[in-house]
Write an enzyme that holds these catalytic residues in place. Structure first.
Site, PDB file in Angstrom:
ATOM      1  N   CYS A  10       6.121  -1.633 -10.964  1.00 22.07           N
ATOM      2  CA  CYS A  10       5.535  -2.976 -10.673  1.00 22.07           C
ATOM      3  C   CYS A  10       5.848  -3.246  -9.078  1.00 22.07           C
ATOM      4  CB  CYS A  10       5.667  -3.663 -11.688  1.00 22.07           C
ATOM      5  SG  CYS A  10       7.197  -4.401 -11.861  1.00 22.07           S
ATOM      6  N   CYS A  13       9.413  -4.700  -9.218  1.00 21.75           N
ATOM      7  CA  CYS A  13      10.357  -3.517  -9.296  1.00 21.75           C
ATOM      8  C   CYS A  13      10.728  -3.008  -7.824  1.00 21.75           C
ATOM      9  CB  CYS A  13       9.988  -2.451 -10.219  1.00 21.75           C
ATOM     10  SG  CYS A  13       9.585  -2.792 -12.018  1.00 21.75           S
TER      11      CYS A  13
END
Length: 75
Positions: A10, A13
């Protein structure tokens, strides 16, 4: 030192990975940064919320994006 970024890929991340690279570079230390995207592997660390930062197999931060300055304190 082995640093792992736990997350499924994501945006948060990727931001945690970028901030970790900045922290490592700023400190001038040798470290291997690995991404762990497999959910079973992430859950093996007891992490239920991503992203997470693992340093030498110990979970230091989970569920949020830490700043480079905060990450430096854990390295």
């Amino acid at each position: 030192m082995i640093i792992k970024i736990l997350g499924t890929g994501c945006a948060n991340c990727r931001k945690l990975e970028a901030n970790t690279k900045k922290a490592v570079k700023a400190l001038g230390i040798e470290a291997t940064i690995e991404k762990v995207e497999d959910l079973q592997d992430i859950m093996a660390y007891g992490v239920m919320s991503t992203p997470a930062l693992v340093v030498d197999e110990q979970v230091k931060i989970m569920g949020r994006v830490a700043s480079p300055d905060e990450i430096k304190k854990h390295l």
